[in-house]
Write an enzyme that holds these catalytic residues in place. Structure first.
Site, mmCIF file in Angstrom:
data_model
loop_
_atom_site.group_PDB
_atom_site.id
_atom_site.type_symbol
_atom_site.label_atom_id
_atom_site.label_comp_id
_atom_site.label_asym_id
_atom_site.label_seq_id
_atom_site.Cartn_x
_atom_site.Cartn_y
_atom_site.Cartn_z
ATOM 1 N N SER A 132 38.417 29.438 26.443
ATOM 2 C CA SER A 132 39.244 30.623 26.254
ATOM 3 C C SER A 132 40.735 30.353 26.507
ATOM 4 C CB SER A 132 38.716 31.757 27.138
ATOM 5 O OG SER A 132 39.328 32.968 26.836
ATOM 6 N N ARG A 566 40.032 43.256 46.818
ATOM 7 C CA ARG A 566 38.680 42.801 46.444
ATOM 8 C C ARG A 566 38.616 41.278 46.572
ATOM 9 N NH1 ARG A 566 39.025 40.833 41.102
ATOM 10 N NH2 ARG A 566 36.760 40.712 40.945
ATOM 11 N N PRO A 567 37.447 40.740 46.925
ATOM 12 C CA PRO A 567 37.337 39.287 47.053
ATOM 13 C C PRO A 567 37.299 38.617 45.680
ATOM 14 C CG PRO A 567 35.208 40.315 47.436
ATOM 15 C CD PRO A 567 36.190 41.434 47.238
ATOM 16 N N SER A 568 37.853 37.427 45.577
ATOM 17 C CA SER A 568 37.758 36.643 44.342
ATOM 18 C C SER A 568 36.293 36.274 44.121
ATOM 19 C CB SER A 568 38.596 35.369 44.474
ATOM 20 O OG SER A 568 38.215 34.428 43.497
#
Length: 612
Positions: A132, A566-568
């Site tokens: 990508s 938020r956690p990775s």
């Protein structure tokens, strides 16, 4: 005739052909002769059973031999694609993605897994070789399920399990999956394979082909295609052509025909209005856009930059670069106010942008795209008199202004879900029409079967008045123009261009629908990202204790503000998002929340520094 009847009666065969107790009359046959005849019948029956059992046993032995031969071939071929010792990788939303030199064994094993998935589902499965928007030296692989959707979570787990098996335990892991899923290895398997333009893609896709063939699967190698094109091909195959023809030409024809039907009734479109500057990210999207141009018959006049003829894939160009850097890609000559867009490396994301007369750069990201498309669809539904529920699915990263505009002004339902395309796609399936776009420009629109049926019925209804007929025909063409399997930069671009033309809007008009609230994203390194647990679609932190209370009190200090952490999914990092009424306030809030995360969630290294 009499003697026949008598024999039947005495041998005890009834009219249905079943045995009865023999008659005691022995004028024609004695009891012993009856016993002899029955004995011969038993012997014949027994030998028939023995033959059947023998045949079944032979079949089982044959299957076992075939399976052993298959596993022997897997064992031999896997030695040509050895796993580097100690290397572990995780299959995530984007599949596997890392430096190309680490991927040969992964590709072979994903060929194996795709073959098992095909046997399990009795359908064609896709394998796309791409990384990508990653740099050119990276590569990756994604599996595609029968309806063109991403592979299920359980099979993501199998992908990780198989990829990380050491060489000597590969067959054991393979057999474990076969046993757990109850896969009949005698089932045929069909796998479609595609690749992007990276230098490593040719040899890596060959490794996938080796994996499929070693388990006896059949392949169709499409060569160079965009990721969304391969998703489309898989869906076409498994719907037996009802979704379209599984060829690149079939894809171009379906999309271009729908686009031309949408734009044919737009009066007095000038060449300037048809002109669009496209940044192809020096990737596969540029190549396929060139192929598609003749199908559009000059109704869209594409000026292609970063077409792969000289530049490096994704280097200072492409949708991700433009979104993150908030500036135009290199290699594109933009005039003031000109409408421009960028694809990413495999053409499943798109963002729009322009510069104003003061030289300011304006980005129209996934939030703006979702708003444009959903408001257009809502208007058409109203005009057509169709009572279908439309909703926009967002994540916590969606700009607050877009949410307020959709809910308060357009009265469109908004649903918030966890970050990740698979969560958005799943949530969108709950509505008659579900529109979802991540801020990065990856997204599409899903129409339920019931919604599509209602649209089709109204198109055919001869009693429909002209206004309704016009609206529902536009809806029908829009359904055909959208690639519902996955986010598709080419399809999304054509939808946006058609909507702007139909509504008579410039890119500036579109941008002015609402003004984004200034926002800032930061990250804080921690010793263990698992200390952060979230709820409410990742908008509230449950642990560590006291963190959410701290965030709530910080947010109250600023106007129109919100923030979440938020956690990775891949590294020991906590991501911080903040928005407020001014850039200074957004930056200040983000910094203060970062300090709270560092203090309460086990930050490592230097404390977060102020941005100004």
């Amino acid at each position: 005739m009499k003697s026949t009847k008598f024999v039947k009666k005495c041998t005890g065969i009834n009219s249905a052909g079943a045995f009865e107790k023999p008659c005691p009359n022995n004028e024609m046959e004695t009891n012993s002769s009856v016993r002899q005849e029955r004995g011969r019948g038993d012997v014949r029956h027994s030998s028939h059973v023995i033959r059947e059992v023998g045949s079944a046993a032979h079949s089982l032995r044959s299957q076992k031999k075939q399976k052993m031969a298959q596993f022997e071939e897997v064992s031999q071929k896997s030695k040509l694609h050895p796993k580097p010792e100690g290397l572990t990788l995780q299959y995530g939303t984007a599949g596997f993605r890392t430096h190309a030199k680490h991927l040969d064994h992964i590709m072979f094993r994903m060929g194996l897994l795709a073959t098992l998935r095909s046997k399990k589902t009795k359908s064609t499965i896709g394998v796309m070789v791409t990384a990508s928007h990653n740099p050119e030296e990276d590569n990756g692989v994604k599996l595609i399920d029968p309806m063109g959707e991403m592979v299920t979570v359980v099979w993501e787990g199998y992908a990780t399990q198989l990829a990380n098996a050491e060489q000597d335990s590969l067959l054991k892991e393979l057999k474990d999956i076969i046993e757990k899923e109850g896969i009949d290895m005698s089932e045929p398997a069909s796998v479609y394979i595609g690749k992007d333009t990276r230098p490593s893609s040719a040899s890596l896709s060959q490794a996938v082909l080796d994996g499929v063939s070693s388990l006896g699967g059949k392949t169709h190698d499409y060569g160079l295609v965009t990721t969304p094109q391969l998703h489309y091909m898989v869906c076409c195959c498994n719907t037996h052509g009802s979704y379209g023809s599984p060829t690149t030409e079939g894809y171009y024809q379906k999309l271009s025909q729908a686009f031309l039907q949408l734009t044919q009734n737009v009066p007095n479109r000038t060449d300037d209005q048809k002109r669009l500057l496209v940044d192809g990210a020096n990737g596969i999207g540029a190549l396929k856009m060139r192929e598609m141009e003749p199908f559009l018959r000059s109704e869209l006049q594409v000026v292609l930059s970063n077409d792969g003829s000289s530049g490096k894939l994704n280097h200072m160009c492409g949708a991700d670069y433009v979104k993150v850097q908030q500036k135009a890609p290199q290699g594109m000559n933009m005039g003031v106010g000109e409408r421009c867009c960028s694809f990413d490396g495999d053409a499943d994301r798109i963002v729009y942008y322009y510069t104003d007369s003061k030289g300011c750069f304006h980005l129209l990201d996934g939030d703006k795209i979702a708003t444009l498309i959903s408001t257009y669809l809502k208007e058409l539904l109203t005009q057509a008199g169709l009572n279908l529920q439309i909703a926009v699915v967002q994540t916590a990263y969606a700009n607050g202004s877009s949410t307020r505009y959709l809910e308060d002004v357009m009265k469109v339902a908004v649903c918030c879900t966890k970050t990740g395309v698979k969560h958005l796609h799943h949530a969108a399936q709950e509505y008659d029409i579900g529109v979802y776009f991540e801020a990065n420009g990856h997204g599409t629109v899903l129409f339920s079967k019931a919604a599509q049926k209602q649209i089709q019925e109204l198109v055919k209804d001869s009693n429909t008045n002209d206004e309704k007929k016009h609206a529902v025909k536009l809806l029908e063409s829009t359904v055909n123009l959208i690639n519902q399997t996955v986010g598709d930069a080419i399809s999304d671009m054509l939808v946006i261009e058609a909507v702007l033309a139909i509504r008579g809007m410039s890119v500036q008009d579109w941008d002015a629908i609402y003004t984004d609230l200034p926002n800032r994203q930061l990250k804080v390194t921690v010793s263990d990202r698992r200390v952060i647990d979230t709820t409410d679609a990742e908008r509230k932190a449950v642990t560590p204790e006291g963190l959410q209370d701290t965030i709530d009190s910080l947010v109250k200090k600023y106007k129109n503000a919100r923030s979440f952490v938020r956690p990775s999914g891949t590294e020991d990092v906590v991501r911080v998002y903040a928005e407020a009424d001014t850039h200074e306030s957004a930056d200040s809030l983000a910094h203060e929340v970062s300090l709270a995360v560092y203090r309460l969630a086990g930050g490592v290294g230097d404390k977060p520094k102020p941005l100004h």
